[in-house]
Write an enzyme that holds these catalytic residues in place. Sequence first.
Site, PDB file in Angstrom:
ATOM      1  N   CYS A  34       0.794  -1.220   0.000  1.00 31.08           N
ATOM      2  CA  CYS A  34       0.000   0.000   0.000  1.00 31.08           C
ATOM      3  C   CYS A  34       0.836   1.286   0.000  1.00 31.08           C
ATOM      4  O   CYS A  34       1.388   1.634  -1.032  1.00 31.08           O
ATOM      5  CB  CYS A  34      -0.992  -0.039   1.156  1.00 31.08           C
ATOM      6  SG  CYS A  34      -2.403   1.052   0.905  1.00 31.08           S
TER       7      CYS A  34
ATOM      8  N   HIS B 235      -3.560  -5.513   2.844  1.00 32.82           N
ATOM      9  CA  HIS B 235      -3.217  -5.654   4.253  1.00 32.82           C
ATOM     10  C   HIS B 235      -3.911  -6.891   4.797  1.00 32.82           C
ATOM     11  O   HIS B 235      -4.501  -7.675   4.059  1.00 32.82           O
ATOM     12  CB  HIS B 235      -3.738  -4.446   5.050  1.00 32.82           C
ATOM     13  CG  HIS B 235      -3.330  -3.124   4.530  1.00 32.82           C
ATOM     14  ND1 HIS B 235      -2.127  -2.550   4.847  1.00 32.82           N
ATOM     15  CD2 HIS B 235      -3.969  -2.239   3.714  1.00 32.82           C
ATOM     16  CE1 HIS B 235      -2.051  -1.358   4.269  1.00 32.82           C
ATOM     17  NE2 HIS B 235      -3.140  -1.145   3.578  1.00 32.82           N
TER      18      HIS B 235
END
Length: 247
Positions: free
Chosen positions: A102, A199
């Site tokens: 990310c 995640h």
Amino acid sequence: MEYVSNHASKGTIRVLQLYPRDMNIYGDWGNALVLQQRIRWHGYTPELLEYNVDDEFPDDVDIILGGGGQDSGQLIIQDDLQARGPMLRDMAEDGTPMLVICGLYQLFGRFFKTSSGTIIPGIGILDVETHGSSERLIGNVTLDSPEFGEVLGYENHSGQTTLGPSVRPLGMVSKGAGNNSKDGHEGARYRNVVASYLHGSLLPKNPAIADFLIRTAAERKYGTFLPGHPDDGFAMLAREHAARRPR
Ligand code: GLN
């Protein structure tokens, strides 16, 4: 249950997590813990290291990890990351296995232009660019990766990333958005760098990616990888559970 080896260690594998103080959300530190345990299961000795802004950069790193963060965390690390950029680029070109998630995925690319218009420069390891949008991409994700099979995780980002010609996507989403709301791509692959928005953390549910990083590190360091006997029981349960979740 922990696999206990009666044999001497096959060697040390050093794992460095980049900027965990500022870039570590939605459990990304779990990726380091999974590598630590699987390295042990494979019969090697793990060493977990952290690198934060202004730290001395450790020598002889075998695997690099980077997590996600708020735009504010990305602003905090940007100068230090630029200073370390040429060294990290050399390591990536040389084949060091890396996993960036990310916020650090975005900054391993060319730049992240936030939704308020601020341009945070990246270090250009990955031929990707990211533009913040008012629409956040949030929820559970499933993607099909030619290398790793079905990959499962959770995304939450304002940045929309597009890939240039010198990287390939990690895979194509079958649930969720991934890199952006248009092309169905998730993540990026270049040399031994794996980049993803996911995640959760990613590696507990995706041991194939963990073992890719470990195998690559062992082969580079010791010329060969001798796998051990990982216990995938919890990983399989986590995968089943994640696959059942709605978007
Ligand atoms: N701040 C970045 C974005 O919103 C990265 C978010 C993250 O790492 N989860 O796109």
